[in-house]
Design an enzyme around this catalytic site. Structure first.
Site, PDB file in Angstrom:
ATOM      1  N   GLY A 239     -61.849 -62.515  59.932  1.00 12.80           N
ATOM      2  CA  GLY A 239     -60.640 -62.481  59.146  1.00 12.80           C
ATOM      3  C   GLY A 239     -59.395 -62.031  60.031  1.00 12.80           C
ATOM      4  N   PRO A 274     -66.379 -62.893  63.457  1.00 12.58           N
ATOM      5  CG  PRO A 274     -66.250 -62.783  65.704  1.00 12.58           C
ATOM      6  CD  PRO A 274     -66.898 -62.257  64.345  1.00 12.58           C
ATOM      7  N   GLY A 275     -64.367 -65.633  63.070  1.00  7.69           N
ATOM      8  CA  GLY A 275     -64.592 -67.276  63.093  1.00  7.69           C
ATOM      9  C   GLY A 275     -63.333 -67.795  63.840  1.00  7.69           C
ATOM     10  NE  ARG A 276     -57.903 -68.165  60.515  1.00 11.25           N
ATOM     11  CZ  ARG A 276     -57.717 -69.196  59.641  1.00 11.25           C
ATOM     12  NH1 ARG A 276     -57.031 -70.224  59.873  1.00 11.25           N
ATOM     13  NH2 ARG A 276     -58.275 -68.998  58.295  1.00 11.25           N
ATOM     14  CE1 TYR A 316     -56.938 -72.756  52.658  1.00 15.64           C
ATOM     15  CE2 TYR A 316     -57.105 -73.644  54.813  1.00 15.64           C
ATOM     16  CZ  TYR A 316     -57.779 -73.031  53.873  1.00 15.64           C
ATOM     17  OH  TYR A 316     -59.158 -73.177  53.719  1.00 15.64           O
ATOM     18  CB  CYS A 342     -52.864 -94.163  50.017  1.00 15.41           C
ATOM     19  SG  CYS A 342     -53.114 -95.363  50.992  1.00 15.41           S
ATOM     20  CD  GLU A 343     -53.848 -88.136  47.762  1.00 14.08           C
ATOM     21  OE1 GLU A 343     -52.961 -87.581  47.234  1.00 14.08           O
ATOM     22  OE2 GLU A 343     -54.851 -88.495  47.383  1.00 14.08           O
TER      23      GLU A 343
HETATM   24  C1  PLP Z   1     -64.738 -67.238  56.304  1.00 13.10           C
HETATM   25  C2  PLP Z   1     -65.810 -66.230  56.554  1.00 13.10           C
HETATM   26  C3  PLP Z   1     -65.814 -65.306  58.031  1.00 13.10           C
HETATM   27  C4  PLP Z   1     -64.637 -65.740  59.127  1.00 13.10           C
HETATM   28  O1  PLP Z   1     -63.430 -65.711  58.645  1.00 13.10           O
HETATM   29  P1  PLP Z   1     -62.392 -65.901  59.842  1.00 13.10           P
HETATM   30  O2  PLP Z   1     -61.250 -65.820  59.153  1.00 13.10           O
HETATM   31  O3  PLP Z   1     -62.460 -67.313  60.384  1.00 13.10           O
HETATM   32  O4  PLP Z   1     -62.598 -64.843  61.077  1.00 13.10           O
HETATM   33  C5  PLP Z   1     -66.568 -64.228  58.013  1.00 13.10           C
HETATM   34  N1  PLP Z   1     -67.264 -63.730  56.973  1.00 13.10           N
HETATM   35  C6  PLP Z   1     -67.107 -64.568  55.576  1.00 13.10           C
HETATM   36  C7  PLP Z   1     -68.136 -63.855  54.675  1.00 13.10           C
HETATM   37  C8  PLP Z   1     -66.577 -65.666  55.780  1.00 13.10           C
HETATM   38  O5  PLP Z   1     -66.671 -66.300  54.475  1.00 13.10           O
END
Ligand code: PLP
Length: 413
Positions: A239, A274-276, A316, A342-343
Site C-alpha cells: 500500500g 508491496p505491489g505498486r 481512479y 466509444c466512451e
Molecule cells: C493490492 C494488495 C496489495 C498491494 O498493494 P500495493 O498498493 O500495490 O502495494 C497487498 N496486499 C493485499 C492484500 C492487496 O490486496
C-alpha cells in the site's frame, strides 16, 4: 527512481530507445525496465536483511510471467488473490512455500489447489472462510496455515476505491472478533494459526496510518501471547504510494525503518506485500498519436492506447505523466489525451499541458507498470497489447500482442 531517461532529446528505457521498440513491436506496448524492478525490490531487501522477513510481491499489480520470474530469482515471495495468480507464480518458477493467499472470496476449489501446492499461508478474511478452509483441509488430510486479516478501522487517506482498512470496507475481521477467532483454534482441527496480517489501502502517501495499524497488530500479538497463543509472523500488507506527479511519498527505506522500530521488542518474522512500489515506476505504456483534433472548446490528441489498456485515469481519476518519445517542440498547449473507445470516459489525461504533437508521434505514459496491463480488458474487441522487458541494451517481447483469433478463442457458433 527509474531508468526512463532522455538522451539527446530521445526517451530511453535503460539503453534502449523507446522509438526502436515502438517501430519493432508496434504500439500500444507496455515497456518494463529490469534495472528499475531490481532496484525497487532490493530497496526492500536491503533494509530487512538483518531481520527475519519475506517480501511477497503483490501479483495483482503486475502478473506478467517474466516480471514474476525476475522477482522470484531475486528472492521474492508472492501475495496472490486467486488460483490463476498461483498458477502464474508456479509457471514463473516461484516457490509456493513463499506464497500468501489474500482475498475475501476464496472458493473451495481455490483452497484445495493452494493446499495441494503447499503454500506458506492463507490470509483468512472471515469466520465462514475459516470454517470452509478447515473442511477442505481435513478432506485433503492437510493442515492449513492461516493468518487472520485484521481490519483495524484506520483511514489510509487515499482514494475511496483503494481504501480497504475501514470498518465499512469488505476486507478483514474487526480486531475483537479476530482475537476471539484465534482462541477458538481447537474447534478447527485442520487449521494452524501462524500469522496475523492487514492491508489498509493503496497509494498511501503518509506513514502514520500504516504505523498505527502495525501498533494495533502488535497489541493483538501481545494479547495472544498472554493467552498462550504464539504466532510466527506479522504481515503488514502493501500500500505504500509512489510519485505519479508531484507527490513525495516516503521511501520504502523510511517506511520499513519505522515499521522495524515499532516491532523492535517483538521477536517475529516480518512479511510485507508491496505491489505498486516495486512495479509502478518500472513500466510505461508506449502509444502512438493517431490524430489531433481541435473543437471549439478543446484540443484533443487521439492515441492508439485506450481505457481498456490503462483504466486508472478513468477508474481512479489517476494522474499519469505523459512524455514525448522525441522532444522536438518546446511550445505546449492544453490537451485531452484520449483513446479510440466509444466512451467519454476513455481518456488518459485531461487538460494537460503537452508539447505540440502530430500524427505518427510516439508518447510514453509513465508510471504504468502497476495495475496497468493486469487491469486491461478486451473492451471494444481490442486485442490486449504487447509487453516488453528491457535489460540494459537488449529487450524482449515477454507477452505477444493478442491477435484477432485470440479475441474469439473459446467461442462457439
Ligand atoms: C493490492 C494488495 C496489495 C498491494 O498493494 P500495493 O498498493 O500495490 O502495494 C497487498 N496486499 C493485499 C492484500 C492487496 O490486496
Amino acid at each position: 527512481m527509474h531508468y526512463f531517461i532522455y538522451k539527446n532529446n530521445k526517451l530511453f528505457c535503460e539503453d534502449v530507445a523507446l522509438e526502436t521498440i515502438a517501430k519493432k513491436v508496434g504500439t500500444p506496448t507496455y515497456v518494463y525496465s529490469q534495472a528499475t524492478l531490481t532496484r525497487h525490490f532490493k530497496a526492500y531487501e536491503d533494509v530487512l536483511k538483518n531481520h527475519d522477513h519475506l517480501v511477497c510481491f503483490s501479483v495483482k499489480a503486475n502478473s506478467n510471467l517474466s516480471v514474476l520470474k525476475l522477482l522470484s530469482k531475486l528472492g521474492a515471495g508472492f501475495d496472490i488473490v486467486s488460483q490463476g495468480e498461483l498458477y502464474r507464480v508456479l509457471k514463473a518458477g516461484g516457490n509456493p512455500q513463499k506464497v500468501v493467499f489474500s482475498g475475501v472470496g476464496k472458493t473451495q476449489e481455490e483452497m484445495a489447489y493452494a493446499l495441494q501446492k503447499n503454500i506458506l499461508c492463507f490470509n483468512v478474511e472471515s469466520d465462514q472462510e475459516l470454517a470452509l478452509l478447515n473442511l477442505v483441509a481435513r478432506k485433503l488430510k492437510k493442515k492449513a496455515p492461516v493468518s487472520i486479516r485484521v481490519n483495524p478501522d484506520i483511514d489510509p487517506k487515499t482514494h475511496p476505491y483503494i481504501s480497504t482498512g475501514l470498518k465499512e470496507n469488505k476486507f478483514g475481521i474487526p480486531i475483537k472478533e479476530a482475537l476471539a477467532l484465534y482462541q477458538r483454534a481447537s474447534e478447527f482441527s485442520a487449521i494452524q494459526f501462524i500469522g496475523i496480517d492487514c492491508h489498509i489501502g493503496s497509494q498511501m502517501l503518509s506513514l502514520e496510518p500504516i504505523l498505527e495499524s502495525v501498533r494495533e497488530l502488535k497489541k493483538v500479538i501481545l494479547d495472544l501471547k498472554q493467552k498462550g497463543i504464539h504466532i510466527r509472523h506479522l504481515n503488514i500488507g502493501g500500500g505504500l504510494g509512489i510519485p505519479y506527479s508531484k507527490e513525495v511519498p516516503p521511501s520504502p527505506q523510511e517506511y520499513l525503518k519505522d515499521v522495524l522500530q515499532e516491532l523492535k521488542d517483538l521477536k517475529i518474522k516480518l512479511l510485507c506485500e508491496p505491489g505498486r512500489t516495486i512495479v509502478g515506476n518500472a513500466g510505461i505504456l508506449l502509444t502512438k498519436v493517431l490524430y489531433t483534433k481541435k473543437t471549439t472548446s478543446k484540443n484533443f490528441i487521439i492515441v492508439d492506447a485506450a481505457m481498456n489498456d490503462l483504466i486508472r485515469p478513468t477508474l481512479y481519476d489517476a494522474h499519469h505523466e505523459i512524455w514525448p518519445v522525441e522532444k522536438r517542440s518546446l511550445a505546449s498547449i492544453s490537451v485531452d489525451v484520449v483513446g479510440p473507445i466509444c466512451e467519454s470516459g476513455d481518456f488518459l489525461a485531461k487538460e494537460r499541458e503537452l508539447p505540440h504533437s502530430h500524427a505518427g508521434d510516439f508518447l510514453a505514459i509513465l508510471s504504468a507498470g502497476a495495475y496497468g496491463f493486469s487491469m486491461s480488458s478486451n473492451y471494444n474487441s481490442r486485442p490486449r497489447v504487447a509487453e516488453v522487458l528491457v535489460n540494459g541494451k537488449s529487450f524482449k517481447v515477454c507477452r505477444k500482442r493478442e491477435t484477432l483469433n485470440d479475441l474469439i478463442r473459446g467461442e462457439n457458433l
